[in-house]
Design a protein around this motif. Structure first.
Motif, PDB file in Angstrom:
ATOM      1  N   ASP A  74       0.638  -1.135   0.160  1.00 21.22           N
ATOM      2  CA  ASP A  74      -0.204  -0.165  -0.156  1.00 21.22           C
ATOM      3  C   ASP A  74       1.466   1.208  -0.233  1.00 21.22           C
ATOM      4  O   ASP A  74       1.397   1.655   0.773  1.00 21.22           O
ATOM      5  CB  ASP A  74      -0.998  -0.102   1.704  1.00 21.22           C
ATOM      6  CG  ASP A  74      -1.633   1.335   1.135  1.00 21.22           C
ATOM      7  OD1 ASP A  74      -2.274   2.009   0.420  1.00 21.22           O
ATOM      8  OD2 ASP A  74      -2.837   1.527   1.958  1.00 21.22           O
ATOM      9  N   TRP A 129      -0.727   4.227   0.129  1.00 21.36           N
ATOM     10  CA  TRP A 129      -0.627   5.251   0.331  1.00 21.36           C
ATOM     11  C   TRP A 129      -1.157   4.804   1.922  1.00 21.36           C
ATOM     12  O   TRP A 129      -1.448   6.060   2.503  1.00 21.36           O
ATOM     13  CB  TRP A 129      -1.978   5.711   0.082  1.00 21.36           C
ATOM     14  CG  TRP A 129      -1.901   5.710  -1.764  1.00 21.36           C
ATOM     15  CD1 TRP A 129      -2.197   4.380  -2.194  1.00 21.36           C
ATOM     16  CD2 TRP A 129      -1.615   6.778  -2.751  1.00 21.36           C
ATOM     17  NE1 TRP A 129      -1.894   4.511  -3.746  1.00 21.36           N
ATOM     18  CE2 TRP A 129      -1.462   5.811  -3.873  1.00 21.36           C
ATOM     19  CE3 TRP A 129      -0.740   7.545  -2.189  1.00 21.36           C
ATOM     20  CZ2 TRP A 129      -0.431   6.549  -4.675  1.00 21.36           C
ATOM     21  CZ3 TRP A 129      -0.078   8.216  -3.886  1.00 21.36           C
ATOM     22  CH2 TRP A 129      -0.235   7.409  -4.524  1.00 21.36           C
ATOM     23  N   THR A 130      -0.375   4.627   2.949  1.00 22.89           N
ATOM     24  CA  THR A 130      -0.694   4.286   4.083  1.00 22.89           C
ATOM     25  C   THR A 130       0.738   3.899   4.621  1.00 22.89           C
ATOM     26  O   THR A 130       1.312   3.157   4.414  1.00 22.89           O
ATOM     27  CB  THR A 130      -1.394   3.192   4.312  1.00 22.89           C
ATOM     28  OG1 THR A 130      -2.409   2.846   4.039  1.00 22.89           O
ATOM     29  CG2 THR A 130      -1.278   2.768   5.890  1.00 22.89           C
ATOM     30  N   GLU A 131       1.063   4.721   5.818  1.00 20.93           N
ATOM     31  CA  GLU A 131       2.618   4.405   6.118  1.00 20.93           C
ATOM     32  C   GLU A 131       2.309   4.144   7.296  1.00 20.93           C
ATOM     33  O   GLU A 131       1.687   4.260   8.177  1.00 20.93           O
ATOM     34  CB  GLU A 131       2.605   6.405   6.565  1.00 20.93           C
ATOM     35  CG  GLU A 131       3.924   6.459   6.966  1.00 20.93           C
ATOM     36  CD  GLU A 131       5.103   7.778   7.547  1.00 20.93           C
ATOM     37  OE1 GLU A 131       5.023   8.051   8.323  1.00 20.93           O
ATOM     38  OE2 GLU A 131       4.679   8.956   6.186  1.00 20.93           O
ATOM     39  N   VAL A 132       3.616   3.160   6.905  1.00 16.89           N
ATOM     40  CA  VAL A 132       3.601   2.829   8.234  1.00 16.89           C
ATOM     41  C   VAL A 132       5.461   2.735   8.791  1.00 16.89           C
ATOM     42  O   VAL A 132       6.081   2.242   8.030  1.00 16.89           O
ATOM     43  CB  VAL A 132       3.568   0.705   8.271  1.00 16.89           C
ATOM     44  CG1 VAL A 132       3.420  -0.333   9.221  1.00 16.89           C
ATOM     45  CG2 VAL A 132       1.888   0.672   7.537  1.00 16.89           C
ATOM     46  N   ARG A 170       5.985   4.570   3.949  1.00 13.84           N
ATOM     47  CA  ARG A 170       4.941   3.558   3.038  1.00 13.84           C
ATOM     48  C   ARG A 170       5.569   2.399   2.019  1.00 13.84           C
ATOM     49  O   ARG A 170       6.834   2.405   1.773  1.00 13.84           O
ATOM     50  CB  ARG A 170       4.119   5.061   1.731  1.00 13.84           C
ATOM     51  CG  ARG A 170       3.151   6.386   2.665  1.00 13.84           C
ATOM     52  CD  ARG A 170       3.728   7.856   2.040  1.00 13.84           C
ATOM     53  NE  ARG A 170       3.202   7.251   0.259  1.00 13.84           N
ATOM     54  CZ  ARG A 170       3.143   8.209  -0.946  1.00 13.84           C
ATOM     55  NH1 ARG A 170       4.412   9.923   0.075  1.00 13.84           N
ATOM     56  NH2 ARG A 170       3.385   8.359  -2.056  1.00 13.84           N
ATOM     57  N   THR A 217       2.037  -4.142   5.117  1.00  8.00           N
ATOM     58  CA  THR A 217       1.046  -3.913   4.196  1.00  8.00           C
ATOM     59  C   THR A 217       0.858  -4.644   2.676  1.00  8.00           C
ATOM     60  O   THR A 217       1.601  -4.900   1.955  1.00  8.00           O
ATOM     61  CB  THR A 217       0.959  -2.521   3.987  1.00  8.00           C
ATOM     62  OG1 THR A 217       1.309  -2.063   3.187  1.00  8.00           O
ATOM     63  CG2 THR A 217       1.900  -1.056   5.092  1.00  8.00           C
ATOM     64  N   HIS A 224      -2.117  -4.101  -0.556  1.00  9.21           N
ATOM     65  CA  HIS A 224      -2.509  -2.567  -1.956  1.00  9.21           C
ATOM     66  C   HIS A 224      -4.087  -3.314  -1.750  1.00  9.21           C
ATOM     67  O   HIS A 224      -4.196  -5.015  -1.918  1.00  9.21           O
ATOM     68  CB  HIS A 224      -1.877  -3.033  -3.133  1.00  9.21           C
ATOM     69  CG  HIS A 224      -2.660  -1.857  -4.145  1.00  9.21           C
ATOM     70  ND1 HIS A 224      -3.504  -2.099  -4.724  1.00  9.21           N
ATOM     71  CD2 HIS A 224      -1.646  -1.046  -4.494  1.00  9.21           C
ATOM     72  CE1 HIS A 224      -3.232  -0.615  -5.378  1.00  9.21           C
ATOM     73  NE2 HIS A 224      -2.178  -0.239  -4.850  1.00  9.21           N
ATOM     74  N   LYS A 261     -13.864  -0.197  -2.849  1.00  8.43           N
ATOM     75  CA  LYS A 261     -12.936   0.004  -3.938  1.00  8.43           C
ATOM     76  C   LYS A 261     -12.716   0.106  -4.759  1.00  8.43           C
ATOM     77  O   LYS A 261     -13.630  -0.599  -6.111  1.00  8.43           O
ATOM     78  CB  LYS A 261     -11.555  -0.957  -3.602  1.00  8.43           C
ATOM     79  CG  LYS A 261     -11.406  -1.623  -1.574  1.00  8.43           C
ATOM     80  CD  LYS A 261     -10.891  -2.622  -1.179  1.00  8.43           C
ATOM     81  CE  LYS A 261     -11.092  -2.908   0.340  1.00  8.43           C
ATOM     82  NZ  LYS A 261      -9.994  -4.564   0.504  1.00  8.43           N
ATOM     83  N   TYR A 291       6.367   5.082  -4.154  1.00  5.23           N
ATOM     84  CA  TYR A 291       5.332   5.254  -3.209  1.00  5.23           C
ATOM     85  C   TYR A 291       4.339   5.610  -4.341  1.00  5.23           C
ATOM     86  O   TYR A 291       3.206   6.692  -4.338  1.00  5.23           O
ATOM     87  CB  TYR A 291       6.113   7.071  -2.437  1.00  5.23           C
ATOM     88  CG  TYR A 291       6.137   7.044  -1.669  1.00  5.23           C
ATOM     89  CD1 TYR A 291       7.632   5.138  -0.991  1.00  5.23           C
ATOM     90  CD2 TYR A 291       7.121   7.558  -0.583  1.00  5.23           C
ATOM     91  CE1 TYR A 291       7.454   4.325  -0.087  1.00  5.23           C
ATOM     92  CE2 TYR A 291       8.057   7.831   0.266  1.00  5.23           C
ATOM     93  CZ  TYR A 291       8.396   6.081   0.762  1.00  5.23           C
ATOM     94  OH  TYR A 291       8.814   5.344   1.734  1.00  5.23           O
TER      95      TYR A 291
END
Length: 595
Positions: free
Chosen positions: A327, A329-332, A336, A341, A343, A422, A479
């Motif tokens: 993913d 668009w999601t920060e962990v 990113r 994560t 997708h 989605k 990203y």
């Protein structure tokens, strides 16, 4: 292909019953191309032919200035951080490996006194030890002697995880031992058929211990020599403006007699492929332009100018698209596209399969790339022995629509497909270059007809291929949802090329995004096949294992090959240059001269 037949042919060559040319022709009939045939001969103590440029000047210097255009401007000069070809080309001006690869796929000694073989004691019978004898009398640009200590240090530097070197894959699982000041041993854990990886070619450039010794590990980015190199190469550092220009002067104490010919060498960065090719082929302002990625009809018109010539070399490079299964668009934990994560939509195999069907490869080759690329469904295309015969490509909007329908992706009122809230809407990035923007537009149009919306993003090449860890737009960070570029196969063997499909090479914050697996996709079967290939001495079995690694990623439609790329460059009519498809453009820069 029978191993016994190959051994019989090798013996016939040794006994003079067949010529080297005949041997290579017969191997080609079996699908074993020249680079691999020469490696088979080297393993069996048959000396390699020298297919490099014949050097005619009788003295060093006197050649005046040499000017190169590198339209993807270099941003650093440390070869072990150089994730982009532009930085690898620039680093090779100053630094040299023990050996490089010529245009025929032969190993050519550079800092080594000779290429290791069984006959000279360089290759052990069990395939686990390679002994390199180093050239004597070689000096670093500051006058210090080049010794085995520098070779051992380069291994320690690149293998240290804290250094976060781009080349770590070539050094992490070996041991290197100093025998004496001019001899080193490289020890592998298993029998290793492709031993010419550490200290060879792009990944093999030796750096001086006395300049980098205090900067191994966590302090690696602080070394002054990252931007002010001190190497053994034919030209010495004068000035570097990242993203702009490199100026050098002739190394008057270079270790090869009568080389280099030119008094100064300048590399100008920036611009674009079209203007770079024009500056060589039409105006004659420059002597050499790297990567003439120009539409075929435009390039042909430029060639009529008469000032320059286009040179094409067979290579293993591939233009491809990566679909992000993480993913973006999601920060962990501060990053990113984290491997932690998934997708939201591209993790669906049906969606990836549909996108692969929406790439009109034949039109891309015919109308845009011409001689610079051949449509393909395989990530590995050269040498032919390693190309999958199973992978095929197809362009079908109808099939893509059918697959998405069956997978439950329904078109909304705006024509974009969605499921469970989605939507199939993606950001598709690549570097700024006219052919690539045209390819993006072709794919976007096809995707629209299948209910997929693409937002096109184009990044300045010097930014996209930068090794800057603070830059969010590098290709290694990925990203975005998908991206397209060419990756370089730096050797006439795809083993190192394919390590970007292994789990231990996943690009991440931890390794400063210099891990070579940019897709972040992993598969235990690919890891297993790769590990087995690394120690398989039977050439047919080894090829099958590497083909399996390739097929796993291509059949998963995570990697979407578009074109098998040739290396196309522009050069002045009177420039004799050594253009190899298996190494970077500057690999044998010392031997360039004017006719």
């Amino acid at each position: 292909m029978g191993s016994q037949y190959i051994q019989d042919m090798v013996q016939n060559l040794k006994e003079g019953r067949v010529s080297r040319r005949s041997f290579i022709q017969r191997m080609a009939a079996l699908g074993v191309t020249a680079p691999i045939a020469t490696q088979i001969l080297a393993w069996n103590d048959v000396a390699m032919a020298n297919a490099t440029l014949e050097y005619k000047p009788t003295k060093a210097g006197g050649g005046g200035p040499l000017k190169m255009l590198l339209w993807q401007a270099p941003t650093l000069l440390n070869p072990h951080f150089a994730s982009g070809t532009k930085d690898q080309i620039a680093s090779r001006i100053f630094y040299e490996p023990l050996a490089g690869w010529d245009k025929e796929g032969n190993l050519f000694p550079q800092l080594a006194a000779e290429v290791p073989s069984k006959a000279n004691g360089g290759l052990s019978e069990d395939g686990k030890v390679v002994t390199w004898k180093l050239k004597q009398g070689v000096k670093w640009h500051d006058g210090k002697p080049f010794t085995a200590d520098d070779v051992v240090f380069t291994w320690e530097y690149a293998a240290d995880p804290a250094t976060a070197a781009y080349t770590t894959g070539a050094y992490a699982n070996i041991k290197v031992e100093k025998v004496d000041d001019h001899t080193v041993k490289v020890m592998f854990k298993e029998p290793t058929p492709f031993w010419a990886d550490p200290f060879v070619g792009v990944a093999g450039m030796i750096i001086p211990k006395h300049h980098f010794g205090d900067y191994k590990g966590a302090k690696s980015r602080e070394a002054p020599a990252n931007l002010k190199p001190v190497g053994t190469g034919p030209y010495k550092f004068v000035e570097f403006k990242p993203g702009d220009i490199i100026r050098t002067e002739r190394n008057t104490e270079y270790h090869i007699a009568n080389q280099p010919y030119f008094d100064t060498f300048e590399v100008k960065g920036g611009g674009d492929a079209v203007s770079a090719a024009r500056a060589v082929l039409q105006t004659g302002e420059y002597d050499y332009a790297w990567d003439s990625l120009v539409e075929e009809d435009v390039l042909k018109r430029m060639e009529t100018g008469g000032r320059g010539k286009v040179s094409v070399a067979v290579a293993g490079d591939v233009e491809f698209i990566t679909l992000n299964t993480t993913d973006p668009w999601t920060e962990v934990d501060g990053e990113r596209s984290s491997k932690k994560t998934k997708h939201p939509t591209l993790s669906d195999p049906a969606v990836r399969q549909a996108i692969n069907l929406l790439i009109d490869r034949d039109s891309i080759q015919k109308f845009i790339y011409g001689r610079a690329g051949i449509a393909t469904a395989s990530f590995v295309n050269q040498p032919k022995q390693f190309k999958s015969q199973k992978l095929k490509y197809e362009f079908s909007i109808a099939k893509a629509n059918q697959i998405l329908d069956e997978a439950g992706w329904k078109k909304g009122s705006d024509g974009i497909r969605e499921k469970e809230g989605k939507r199939l809407k993606y950001v598709f990035q690549t570097s700024i270059n006219a052919p690539r923007q045209k390819v993006q537009a072709i794919i976007k149009q096809a995707c629209q007809k299948a209910g997929i919306e693409l937002e096109l993003k184009s990044v300045t090449a010097s930014v996209f291929f930068s090794s800057d860890v603070a830059n969010p737009d590098t290709y290694t960070k990925l990203y975005t949802d998908m991206e397209m570029y060419t990756t370089t196969q730096p050797q006439p063997d795809p083993e190192r090329f394919l390590n970007q499909f292994t789990s231990w090479e996943v690009a991440s914050k931890e390794n400063k995004w210099l891990g070579r697996n940019v897709s972040r996709y992993t598969d235990p079967e690919a890891d297993k096949a790769y590990r087995e290939a690394q120690k398989e001495l039977d050439p047919a079995k080894r090829a099958a294992l590497l083909i399996k690694v390739n097929e796993i990623f291509c059949e998963a439609n995570v990697i979407l090959p578009v074109l098998s790329r040739t290396k196309v460059v522009s050069a002045a009519q009177n420039l004799a240059h050594d253009h190899s498809g298996w190494d970077v453009d500057t690999w044998n820069l010392a031997a360039w001269y004017r006719t």
